[in-house]
Design an enzyme around this catalytic site. Structure first.
Site, mmCIF file in Angstrom:
data_model
loop_
_atom_site.group_PDB
_atom_site.id
_atom_site.type_symbol
_atom_site.label_atom_id
_atom_site.label_comp_id
_atom_site.label_asym_id
_atom_site.label_seq_id
_atom_site.Cartn_x
_atom_site.Cartn_y
_atom_site.Cartn_z
ATOM 1 C CE1 TYR A 170 -2.554 -3.233 1.781
ATOM 2 C CE2 TYR A 170 -1.339 -2.694 3.739
ATOM 3 C CZ TYR A 170 -2.152 -3.544 3.054
ATOM 4 O OH TYR A 170 -2.570 -4.686 3.637
ATOM 5 C CE1 TYR A 171 0.948 2.441 4.976
ATOM 6 C CE2 TYR A 171 1.727 0.190 4.787
ATOM 7 C CZ TYR A 171 0.924 1.135 5.387
ATOM 8 O OH TYR A 171 0.078 0.768 6.405
ATOM 9 C CE LYS A 172 5.975 1.012 -6.986
ATOM 10 N NZ LYS A 172 5.921 -0.012 -8.019
ATOM 11 C CB ILE A 173 0.790 5.540 -3.866
ATOM 12 C CG1 ILE A 173 0.840 4.706 -5.125
ATOM 13 C CG2 ILE A 173 0.308 6.936 -4.174
ATOM 14 C CD1 ILE A 173 -0.494 4.523 -5.792
#
Length: 611
Positions: A27-30
């Site tokens: 999730y935390y790629k963006i």
């Protein structure tokens, strides 16, 4: 799809989050915050009421804005939201550079005060307040878009997703003024170049709404094939408008981005999305009692004997196996956990009838192609989806979702796209990845012996089931505990006299059930429990006849084989045997015991036959 779990995370999961960030596929790629600007037409046409007492377009828009504000406060309070009116008589914007543009709310986190401000604009009183505060004047959509661009440029925070929604019932806002039309198209193009996505939420007006002349050049194209882009039909009802806004307001974020390997050198990039996540009440925030400021807790590890502070490099992990403590470094633990790199690996295909209900051991996730990662993924994914659906088969794959995650078998079940009458997508096309159990996960249950029902009882129950059938939809039932919790918080934050009443939709509708069943329930009860039946009375135990000698019948001795007894000793399961069996085993192996308690017998047998 919004990542709900991000808002219900506790401190114990921070380490897992850091590992996910390093893997680069979650999730935390963006990173950054989402932002949303409501650009609302304040012309006189927006305040005209509909037929049969229907609310005006302006009133419907304010209800939607309020709904989004409250949902953002609950699910993603760190997102930024703004409310801007154009076509007003009064002007209010940074440096008052633009006429007939009224910035009601700057880009900021939603709060209780903002909800109250929007609530004041609803209904007849809200229309009067809007007329007194802003009024209706000339329209320049280009200036309004320019003002929104300045709102974005003034934000110093990192924004991951920028969206602007235009609410209007006028398909030609400038009345044919080509200069203003050209200026609006130019500013819209500039906004889209900076990454702002412009959506049109057009509303019903007499004579219909034609998007072709002007707004087709203003809005942004769909981000991917899952979005339907511009809707040609305007929204007539509040429910339609809420559906369209809900489908656009939140950015879909992938849990992970993986490669689906179909064979040597054939990879399809897919995103993994959570379609259903358990909704929980947010954890309470600890505050300092004197200033009400949030406090932050930190964990420190100390040596039990010396009391000295231990660094992370000085801490090891261990596990006891065979009465021996196995000590490992953290790097060794990570190496043990790692099987392969994250990804999906196709094993084969199986007919759908091979997939059973008891194979669903956890909520499924949804797979959708990521064209931006590997070109051609959408085409190959679509072909695979179509063929699996036509042949009624599912793809069996080996899945490793993230680094250091154990491998799982998953069944990729095809799901074709479904849209409603308004061309709004109900279900997107893609694969539902169902996690399959291992052999260790399956249990053999020893079911208790129960009396079987007669055919008359079965037929009567079939009648009852057919009478109580209804079409179940999971989205039709809300969690009453969570709803009551947030209603109470909302009442406290908005200074309401009392919270809104919540209807418990999961309570059985007794009156309706009784009307449907009629006498069937009593008839079934009479069949199962006849007249005079007393469930609390126990039948008297039958006495066995004495044998010819007149004495009571002796129970046969129960002997346990030596191999089985040694296996019980090895596994530590002697406690499962009864006291008479343990006594007989002691006599069988010549074990002398001083007591007759069960634990004394177990200790004596363990000492005699133990390792």
């Amino acid at each position: 799809m919004a990542e709900w779990n991000a808002f219900y995370r506790n401190e114990d999961e921070e380490e897992q989050q850091e590992e996910g960030e390093q893997s680069g596929g979650d999730y935390y790629k963006i990173t950054g915050r989402d932002s949303l600007v409501f650009l609302v037409d304040a012309s006189k046409e927006m305040f005209i009421k509909g037929e049969d007492g229907q609310p005006s377009n302006f009133d419907m828009t304010m209800q939607v804005v309020r709904s989004v504000y409250t949902s953002k406060i609950i699910s993603s309070h760190r997102d930024l939201v703004a409310l801007v009116f154009y076509g007003t008589e009064q002007s209010k914007n940074p440096r008052n550079s633009f006429k007939h543009v009224y910035v009601y709310h700057d880009l900021d986190e939603p709060g209780a005060k903002r909800v109250q401000d929007v609530e004041a604009l609803r209904g007849e009183k809200g229309a009067q307040l809007a007329a007194e505060t802003m009024g209706s004047g000339e329209t320049s959509l280009g200036d309004a878009l320019w003002c929104c661009a300045n709102l974005y440029s003034d934000i110093k925070l990192r924004l991951s997703h920028k969206r602007l929604m235009i609410f209007t019932c006028r398909d030609e806002p400038h009345g044919g003024d080509s200069a203003k039309d050209r200026q609006a198209r130019t500013k819209a193009s500039d906004l889209k170049e900076t990454g702002v996505i412009i959506d049109l939420m057009h509303l019903m007006k007499p004579g219909g709404f034609d998007v072709a002349p002007f707004f087709r050049d203003i809005i942004s194209p769909p981000e991917d094939e899952s979005e339907l882009g511009l809707q040609l039909e305007p929204s007539e009802k509040l429910e339609d408008l809420q559906k369209r806004v809900r489908a656009k307001e939140q950015k879909k974020r992938a849990m992970a981005r993986l490669n689906l390997c179909l064979g040597e050198g054939i990879n399809v990039a897919v995103g993994m999305y959570a379609t259903a996540v358990t909704a929980r009440k947010p954890a309470p925030i600890r505050l300092y009692r004197e200033t009400n400021e949030p406090v932050r807790s930190k964990t420190r590890t100390f040596h039990t004997q010396t009391g000295s502070l231990l660094l992370p490099s000085e801490i090891k992990k261990s596990q006891t196996y065979g009465n021996k403590q196995i000590v490992m470094e953290r790097d060794e633990v990570d190496a043990i956990k790692k099987f392969e790199d994250p990804g999906l690996y196709l094993i084969g295909f199986k007919p759908m009838e091979k997939l059973k209900i008891h194979h669903h051991i956890r909520p499924a996730v949804f797979l959708y192609p990521e064209e931006g990662e590997v070109k051609g993924s959408a085409c190959l994914f679509s072909a695979l989806l179509t063929k699996c659906s036509e042949k009624n088969v599912f793809a069996l794959c080996r899945c490793i979702a993230r680094r250091n995650y154990p491998p799982r078998f998953v069944a990729l079940v095809p799901q074709m796209e479904v849209v409603d009458e308004g061309k709004v997508q109900i279900t997107p096309p893609g694969f539902n990845a169902i996690y399959l159990p291992y052999a260790d996960d399956l249990r053999t249950l020893d079911l208790p012996q129960c009396p079987s029902a007669s055919q008359i009882q079965v037929d009567k129950m079939k009648e009852i089931v057919s009478k109580l059938r209804f079409k179940y939809r999971s989205d039709a039932f809300e969690n009453p505990v969570i709803q009551q919790h947030f209603r109470n918080l909302e009442a406290l934050a908005l200074d309401m006299m009392a919270p809104e009443e919540t209807e418990d939709l999961i309570m059985p509708k007794v009156e309706q059930i009784n009307q449907r069943l009629g006498p069937l329930a009593q008839e079934f009860k009479d069949l199962v429990y006849p007249y005079g039946y007393n469930p609390e009375s126990k039948p008297a135990p039958k006495r066995k006849a004495a044998d010819a000698g007149g004495g009571a019948e002796k129970k046969p001795k129960v002997e346990v084989p030596e191999d089985e007894l040694r296996a019980h000793v090895q596994n530590g399961t002697l406690g499962k045997l009864t006291v008479p069996v343990l006594k007989e085993a002691c006599k069988q192996f010549g074990v002398r015991t001083t007591g007759t308690k069960k634990q004394e017998l177990i200790d004596a047998l363990t000492a005699r036959l133990g390792l």
